[in-house]
Design a protein around this motif. Structure first.
Motif, PDB file in Angstrom:
ATOM      1  N   GLU A 119       1.842  12.967   2.132  1.00  0.00           N
ATOM      2  CA  GLU A 119       2.175  12.009   1.069  1.00  0.00           C
ATOM      3  C   GLU A 119       0.904  11.498   0.392  1.00  0.00           C
ATOM      4  O   GLU A 119       0.844  11.354  -0.830  1.00  0.00           O
ATOM      5  CB  GLU A 119       2.970  10.834   1.641  1.00  0.00           C
ATOM      6  CG  GLU A 119       4.446  11.117   1.795  1.00  0.00           C
ATOM      7  CD  GLU A 119       5.275   9.850   1.812  1.00  0.00           C
ATOM      8  OE1 GLU A 119       4.700   8.754   1.968  1.00  0.00           O
ATOM      9  OE2 GLU A 119       6.498   9.965   1.662  1.00  0.00           O
ATOM     10  N   LYS A 120      -0.121  11.209   1.185  1.00  0.00           N
ATOM     11  CA  LYS A 120      -1.369  10.707   0.623  1.00  0.00           C
ATOM     12  C   LYS A 120      -2.064  11.789  -0.205  1.00  0.00           C
ATOM     13  O   LYS A 120      -2.650  11.510  -1.253  1.00  0.00           O
ATOM     14  CB  LYS A 120      -2.294  10.216   1.746  1.00  0.00           C
ATOM     15  CG  LYS A 120      -1.786   8.951   2.419  1.00  0.00           C
ATOM     16  CD  LYS A 120      -2.714   8.496   3.526  1.00  0.00           C
ATOM     17  CE  LYS A 120      -2.187   7.220   4.180  1.00  0.00           C
ATOM     18  NZ  LYS A 120      -3.064   6.769   5.285  1.00  0.00           N
TER      19      LYS A 120
ATOM     20  N   THR B  52       0.831  -1.203   0.000  1.00  0.00           N
ATOM     21  CA  THR B  52       0.000   0.000   0.000  1.00  0.00           C
ATOM     22  C   THR B  52       0.865   1.253   0.000  1.00  0.00           C
ATOM     23  O   THR B  52       0.602   2.217  -0.733  1.00  0.00           O
ATOM     24  CB  THR B  52      -0.927   0.010   1.239  1.00  0.00           C
ATOM     25  OG1 THR B  52      -1.714  -1.179   1.247  1.00  0.00           O
ATOM     26  CG2 THR B  52      -1.837   1.223   1.221  1.00  0.00           C
ATOM     27  N   ALA B  53       1.923   1.228   0.819  1.00  0.00           N
ATOM     28  CA  ALA B  53       2.819   2.376   0.905  1.00  0.00           C
ATOM     29  C   ALA B  53       3.575   2.588  -0.410  1.00  0.00           C
ATOM     30  O   ALA B  53       3.809   3.731  -0.821  1.00  0.00           O
ATOM     31  CB  ALA B  53       3.806   2.184   2.056  1.00  0.00           C
TER      32      ALA B  53
ATOM     33  N   ILE C 170       1.321   4.311  -2.797  1.00  0.00           N
ATOM     34  CA  ILE C 170       1.240   5.742  -2.474  1.00  0.00           C
ATOM     35  C   ILE C 170       2.463   6.465  -3.021  1.00  0.00           C
ATOM     36  O   ILE C 170       2.356   7.557  -3.588  1.00  0.00           O
ATOM     37  CB  ILE C 170       1.121   5.951  -0.952  1.00  0.00           C
ATOM     38  CG1 ILE C 170      -0.274   5.505  -0.467  1.00  0.00           C
ATOM     39  CG2 ILE C 170       1.349   7.422  -0.586  1.00  0.00           C
ATOM     40  CD1 ILE C 170      -0.430   5.517   1.034  1.00  0.00           C
ATOM     41  N   GLN C 171       3.659   5.836  -2.883  1.00  0.00           N
ATOM     42  CA  GLN C 171       4.879   6.439  -3.412  1.00  0.00           C
ATOM     43  C   GLN C 171       4.786   6.602  -4.929  1.00  0.00           C
ATOM     44  O   GLN C 171       5.182   7.631  -5.484  1.00  0.00           O
ATOM     45  CB  GLN C 171       6.083   5.566  -3.053  1.00  0.00           C
ATOM     46  CG  GLN C 171       6.505   5.636  -1.600  1.00  0.00           C
ATOM     47  CD  GLN C 171       7.037   7.001  -1.217  1.00  0.00           C
ATOM     48  OE1 GLN C 171       7.963   7.523  -1.825  1.00  0.00           O
ATOM     49  NE2 GLN C 171       6.432   7.602  -0.202  1.00  0.00           N
TER      50      GLN C 171
ATOM     51  N   SER D 198      -0.468  12.154  -3.503  1.00  0.00           N
ATOM     52  CA  SER D 198      -0.706  11.015  -4.392  1.00  0.00           C
ATOM     53  C   SER D 198      -1.923  11.213  -5.293  1.00  0.00           C
ATOM     54  O   SER D 198      -2.051  10.542  -6.316  1.00  0.00           O
ATOM     55  CB  SER D 198      -0.871   9.731  -3.571  1.00  0.00           C
ATOM     56  OG  SER D 198      -2.125   9.694  -2.922  1.00  0.00           O
TER      57      SER D 198
ATOM     58  N   GLN E 146       2.117   6.948  -6.660  1.00  0.00           N
ATOM     59  CA  GLN E 146       1.136   7.986  -6.967  1.00  0.00           C
ATOM     60  C   GLN E 146       1.659   9.376  -6.615  1.00  0.00           C
ATOM     61  O   GLN E 146       1.207  10.377  -7.165  1.00  0.00           O
ATOM     62  CB  GLN E 146      -0.163   7.716  -6.205  1.00  0.00           C
ATOM     63  CG  GLN E 146      -0.888   6.464  -6.702  1.00  0.00           C
ATOM     64  CD  GLN E 146      -2.091   6.120  -5.831  1.00  0.00           C
ATOM     65  OE1 GLN E 146      -2.092   6.393  -4.634  1.00  0.00           O
ATOM     66  NE2 GLN E 146      -3.096   5.510  -6.417  1.00  0.00           N
ATOM     67  N   THR E 147       2.631   9.424  -5.683  1.00  0.00           N
ATOM     68  CA  THR E 147       3.152  10.710  -5.231  1.00  0.00           C
ATOM     69  C   THR E 147       4.185  11.271  -6.186  1.00  0.00           C
ATOM     70  O   THR E 147       4.242  12.480  -6.414  1.00  0.00           O
ATOM     71  CB  THR E 147       3.784  10.562  -3.825  1.00  0.00           C
ATOM     72  OG1 THR E 147       2.799  10.070  -2.921  1.00  0.00           O
ATOM     73  CG2 THR E 147       4.303  11.901  -3.314  1.00  0.00           C
TER      74      THR E 147
ATOM     75  N   GLU F 299       2.871  11.810   6.722  1.00  0.00           N
ATOM     76  CA  GLU F 299       2.192  10.713   6.033  1.00  0.00           C
ATOM     77  C   GLU F 299       0.923  11.212   5.343  1.00  0.00           C
ATOM     78  O   GLU F 299       0.585  10.761   4.247  1.00  0.00           O
ATOM     79  CB  GLU F 299       1.870   9.600   7.030  1.00  0.00           C
ATOM     80  CG  GLU F 299       3.126   8.874   7.526  1.00  0.00           C
ATOM     81  CD  GLU F 299       2.814   7.847   8.594  1.00  0.00           C
ATOM     82  OE1 GLU F 299       1.650   7.788   9.064  1.00  0.00           O
ATOM     83  OE2 GLU F 299       3.739   7.093   8.977  1.00  0.00           O
ATOM     84  N   ALA F 300       0.224  12.144   5.996  1.00  0.00           N
ATOM     85  CA  ALA F 300      -0.995  12.693   5.387  1.00  0.00           C
ATOM     86  C   ALA F 300      -0.663  13.474   4.120  1.00  0.00           C
ATOM     87  O   ALA F 300      -1.369  13.365   3.108  1.00  0.00           O
ATOM     88  CB  ALA F 300      -1.711  13.605   6.397  1.00  0.00           C
TER      89      ALA F 300
END
Length: 229
Positions: free
Chosen positions: A108-109, A13-14, A17-18, A112, A20-21, A105-106
């Motif tokens: 980063e999301k 999942t992480a 996110i990477q 994304s 997508q970021t 972390e927020a």
């Protein structure tokens, strides 16, 4: 599901996110971020591909996602995205490690789901925005996120607190507000003294969020100041 499976699912999942970021991310970069081997990253990327995620491999560069793969549920304008990046730098000045971690972390999301054009600009802005205070800022607490949770869910909190005289007392508190003035301060009803008190999170030695709830204090922060100050 055992721990290793849960850990891998979390990493997949992480990694998504990477992807997508950032426009392109390398296997080495992912391996370093998640503290695993590049071979593990290769397997993870293959797993994402097999699950239908359109991961593109750019020879000599790294991995990227097919443009338009994810339809963002929320759209940010370029100015809004820039404001979030600026806010991130302000948060980095916080002395509370948990707050910095959760906000990071927020962000980063949020990044994304940005369009590539805005994403590239926000990544540029991230690299070009910095406050000198951040470089030498020491984190002196790690409990602000938990205190925020207790405040919004009306959970009692048991703390071991060190006062100015270096005396430690155990207290049950009802979190009411969180303020910042060079340092973070918690305003809470202290059941030991039956009154509102200010607490510095960095002076909390131990903390436990209890399952027991307290009756919400039905007043605004301004009404609190008007009444007690």
């Amino acid at each position: 599901m055992d721990y290793s499976e849960i850990n891998r699912l979390s990493r997949l999942t992480a990694i998504l996110i990477q992807l997508q970021t950032k426009r392109v991310v390398t296997a080495s970069e992912l391996a370093n971020k998640f503290d695993v081997s590049k071979r593990t990253i290769y397997r993870d990327i293959k797993a994402l591909e097999q699950s239908g995620v359109p991961v593109l491999t750019e020879e000599g560069k790294g991995y990227s996602l097919m443009e338009g793969y994810k339809i963002p549920p929320v759209m940010f304008t370029e100015k809004q995205a820039n404001a979030l990046i600026l806010a991130e730098q302000l948060v980095l000045k916080s002395k509370d490690a948990s707050f910095v971690k959760d906000y990071g972390e927020a962000i980063e999301k949020i990044k994304s789901i940005l369009k590539y054009t805005v994403k590239d600009k926000t990544n540029l802005l991230t690299g070009r925005t910095q406050y000198q205070q951040v470089l030498s800022q020491e984190r002196n607490s790690d409990n602000l996120s938990d205190l925020q949770y207790a405040l919004t869910n009306f959970n009692l909190v048991r703390i071991a607190y060190v006062n100015k005289e270096k005396m430690v007392t155990e207290r049950i508190i009802e979190p009411f507000a969180i303020l910042n003035s060079e340092n973070w301060y918690l305003v809470a009803w202290c059941r030991l003294h039956d009154e509102f008190r200010f607490f510095r999170p960095d002076r909390i030695q131990k903390m436990e969020i209890l399952t027991e709830k307290f009756e919400p204090h039905k007043m605004t922060l301004q009404e609190y100041f008007d009444k007690y100050h």
